[in-house]
Design a protein around this motif. Structure first.
Motif, mmCIF file in Angstrom:
data_model
loop_
_atom_site.group_PDB
_atom_site.id
_atom_site.type_symbol
_atom_site.label_atom_id
_atom_site.label_comp_id
_atom_site.label_asym_id
_atom_site.label_seq_id
_atom_site.Cartn_x
_atom_site.Cartn_y
_atom_site.Cartn_z
ATOM 1 N N LEU A 19 15.185 8.396 36.849
ATOM 2 C CA LEU A 19 15.176 7.368 37.407
ATOM 3 C C LEU A 19 16.230 7.434 38.976
ATOM 4 N N SER A 20 17.016 8.401 39.310
ATOM 5 C CA SER A 20 17.842 8.600 40.665
ATOM 6 C C SER A 20 16.330 9.310 41.191
ATOM 7 N N CYS A 21 15.013 10.553 40.761
ATOM 8 C CA CYS A 21 14.250 11.050 41.373
ATOM 9 C C CYS A 21 13.193 9.894 41.798
ATOM 10 N N PHE A 22 13.269 8.522 41.766
ATOM 11 C CA PHE A 22 12.145 7.607 42.286
ATOM 12 C C PHE A 22 13.033 6.705 43.847
ATOM 13 N N PRO A 23 12.228 6.530 44.966
ATOM 14 C CA PRO A 23 12.609 6.375 46.040
ATOM 15 C C PRO A 23 12.210 4.929 45.992
ATOM 16 N N ASN A 24 13.247 4.280 46.685
ATOM 17 C CA ASN A 24 13.337 2.769 46.967
ATOM 18 C C ASN A 24 11.909 2.073 47.638
ATOM 19 N N ASN A 25 11.447 2.838 48.553
ATOM 20 C CA ASN A 25 9.510 2.432 48.711
ATOM 21 C C ASN A 25 8.849 3.587 48.205
#
Length: 719
Positions: A332-338
């Motif tokens: 989950l921490s690898c996904f960007p906010n955009n």
């Protein structure tokens, strides 16, 4: 997928031409100076994309903002969207090009749903464990309230703050939720890990004897009880904080990365997985439910009550949920906010017409408390949002009633053991609630419903579930004859009194519930109240003989020639309506679940884009105040009013209910659920007419309903 369509360089769509990246505009002069005859190649573009990975990773890692230099030679076209905010997939500054294939909403949904299942399992285990714990220990009212309401209170207190301040960086909140779900699960497992339940119950002989040695009051496991209360309250508080980013920010994050009419499918899948997780926890905890005390000798009975095996099983279930939740931390921490393509999707959604004041379209809010209060005031003045939130709260009461009251109802109405009743209730909740949520999301997405159509859908499905609910009242069993309850010992006793002339010298105790069925097809509270003087084991089952209160019925002899008067267990109710009841309650839960996703979508469509997370936060506070906090207490209090015989032990403490009035219980269950569904219909109808009236008064906000796919706007087709 929608991302590929939005980013296709060869698309002739008018909107796609208007939202070319800023980098492409800067590269235009260089392309014009290209020598004639040189073949076009996409290699420079791909290389340019990969070269951007490291700078963007540093931007993510350092928290710096990308500064765009203003150049006089490059002018921004009208409607052009700057997608420089879109970020690559990676862990901090560690970015890999192979990770880009996972930088989409589908991969995010996989880990998001795993996390929802983990919290659902923890919810189910906690509910089963708390219900079992309350039956075993005498708790004060304040302790019961703290144990039952700690999750709802904590989540209600932080919902608005998480929705407002977490809307800017959602991914970090998902990572925090993953950690807190595992931590809360371990806190609930802590009492079982570090201490055995030392409580022991000294039972007296449950057959008729004129002289009995009655033991004094035993001290309950105060140490285990206090640890259980403190750690479960703390664990549920942590779970309440962990859940809000998932249920508020997660919904808006999904909505920002999918097309308008595709959001229902994704939200339906998310709601479905949460229901599956809850029911799975219910089923895992069902075998651990302790049966009522059935002591038959003056021995120390700690089996299945305080044994290390029982505690170990609770411990391993909570630990498993914590480990799986923590496994989603790094992904989950690898996904960007955009995500790639999200900028275009947001731009196209902003072009769509919405139901709110045009002055709020470009609303800009800061991070101060003053801005939070101003945003809350805007939402509180929206009557459609408030009515839809109240409708959702009353709708949840039906699900709460099913989870709280259904196991007790099945156990007493259809003569089932506690384990079988709890397992069956979980198996009904799995396909019923989960399938309803999933189908509701699929239907509204397939039909591409407008906001008015969503409200109509909620009203229609609620009416259908209301009709099915009425039929349940007719699916019940006739009560079995029970000596001292609805049968007066063949005229020698009184109704409501277990003691009669035939057992008055036996010194029976109503705190030892061990029902037997006599050969006269009458159920007795225990062998002692049946006047049985001795027992023998036959094929690992105890049979009772010489029962002074049993005088009629078919006489059966055992292998030794002695006449058997009673057998252990409840009498056969000769009721075969359980499959019919399951069919009706299953259908009711499906149609009740249909309105879950449409209500969320409707609430997000009647508020500005920048207030969607906060609107969901407000709806969850309303849900807690009017739904989940009073809901369980209402159903439990209603169930207690149908209690006929309650345990009062020799120490004078009032315990669990042994026998219920089946008819009254059926009317109470159906009546409360009927009232809740009626409130859902009323609130949704009010919201519908307010919405319709404002649309008629304001011609600037027409209802955009796509009825014919052939005349859909091309820009929405690309979404």
């Amino acid at each position: 997928m929608f991302v590929g369509v939005a980013r296709h360089p060869g698309s002739q769509d008018e909107v796609s031409r208007g939202v070319e990246p800023l980098e492409a505009a800067r590269a235009q002069p260089a392309k014009d100076r290209r020598v004639k005859g040189t073949p076009k190649s996409s290699k420079p573009r791909k290389k340019h994309r990969y070269l951007r990975l490291l700078p963007e990773a540093l931007i993510r890692f350092g928290g710096f903002r990308k500064r765009t230099k203003a150049k006089s030679s490059v002018s921004k076209k009208p409607g052009e969207v700057n997608d420089s905010l879109e970020q690559p997939c990676g862990l901090g500054c560690l970015v890999s090009t192979c990770c880009e294939c996972c930088n989409n909403i589908l991969c995010f949904m996989i880990f998001y749903c795993i996390l929802l299942i983990c919290q659902g399992v923890v919810f189910g285990l906690i509910d089963v464990s708390i219900g079992d714990f309350q039956k075993e220990y005498q708790l004060k009212t304040i302790e019961k309230l703290a144990l039952e309401k700690s999750y709802d209170i904590s989540s209600g207190l932080v919902a608005i703050f998480i929705a407002f301040y977490g809307d800017r960086k959602k991914v970090i909140w998902f990572v925090a939720s993953s950690f807190l779900i595992g931590l809360g699960s371990l806190l609930c497992a802590f009492p079982s890990i570090h201490e055995e339940n030392k409580q022991s119950k000294v039972g007296t002989e449950d057959i008729c004897e004129e002289i009995k040695v009655v033991s004094g009051c035993q001290s309950s496991g105060i140490s285990f009880q206090s640890k259980y209360l403190s750690f479960f309250i703390l664990g549920q508080t942590v779970q309440g904080i962990a859940g809000m980013p998932l249920y508020i920010l997660g919904i808006t994050f999904i909505d920002e990365n999918v097309a308008t009419h595709s959001a229902g499918i994704y939200l339906g899948i998310a709601e479905c997985t949460l229901m599956i997780g809850y029911a799975l926890g219910y089923v895992l905890g069902a075998p651990l439910v302790k049966v009522p005390e059935n002591t038959t000798s003056a021995t120390n009975t700690t089996v299945n009550n305080g044994s290390p095996e029982w505690l170990w099983t609770w411990w391993i279930n909570f630990l498993f949920a914590a480990v799986v939740a923590w496994c989603t931390l790094i992904p989950l921490s690898c996904f960007p906010n955009n995500m790639p393509g999200s900028t275009r999707i947001k731009a196209r959604k902003r072009k769509q017409l919405h139901f709110f004041d045009s002055r709020l379209k470009d609303l800009k809010l800061g991070t101060s408390i003053k801005d939070l209060c101003a945003a809350l005031w805007i939402l509180m003045k929206n009557p459609v949002l408030i009515c839809l939130a109240l409708s959702k709260a009353t709708e949840y009461l039906v699900i709460i009633g099913a989870s709280e009251f259904l196991p007790i109802y099945l156990e007493n109405q259809f003569i089932l053991t506690p384990t079988v009743a709890t397992t069956l209730a979980g198996l009904v909740l799995i396909p019923g609630g989960a399938l309803g949520q999933l189908l509701g999301g699929v239907i509204v997405s397939t039909l591409e419903m407008s906001c008015k159509a969503l409200m109509r859908f909620i009203m229609v499905t609620s009416v259908i579930s209301l009709i099915l609910l009425v039929f349940i009242i007719f699916v019940r069993c006739n009560p079995v004859q029970f000596a001292g309850i609805n049968e007066d010992y063949d005229g020698t006793g009184k109704l409501g009194n277990l003691t009669a002339p035939c057992n008055e010298k036996c010194r029976c105790s109503s705190s030892i519930y061990s029902s037997i069925c006599g050969r006269d097809d009458i159920e007795y509270f225990s062998p002692c109240f049946a006047g049985c003087t001795y027992s023998k084991a036959q094929n690992q089952k105890k049979m009772y003989y010489n029962c002074s209160c049993i005088k009629e019925g078919l006489i059966t002899a055992d292998a030794e020639g002695d006449f058997i008067d009673a057998r252990p267990g409840k009498c056969d109710a000769k009721c075969y309506k359980l499959p019919l009841f399951i069919a009706f309650i299953f259908s009711t839960l499906i149609f009740s679940g249909f309105s879950g996703v449409p209500s969320v979508l409707a609430m997000m469509r009647v508020v500005p884009d920048k207030l969607r997370s906060l609107a969901l936060g407000v709806s969850y506070v309303i849900l807690r105040i009017f739904g989940t906090i009073p809901g369980p207490s209402i159903f439990k209090m209603s169930g207690e009013t149908s209690c006929i015989l309650r345990d009062v032990n020799k120490c004078g403490h009032t315990g669990r209910c042994w026998i219920y009035n089946k008819t009254k219980m059926a009317f109470l269950l159906v009546g409360i659920c009927f009232l809740c569904k009626l409130c859902t219909i009323v609130f949704t109808t009010i919201a519908f007419f307010i919405y319709k009236r404002r649309l008629n008064e304001n011609t600037d906000f027409p209802d955009v309903t796509v009825k014919n796919p052939k005349v859909k706007k091309k820009e929405e087709t690309d979404l």
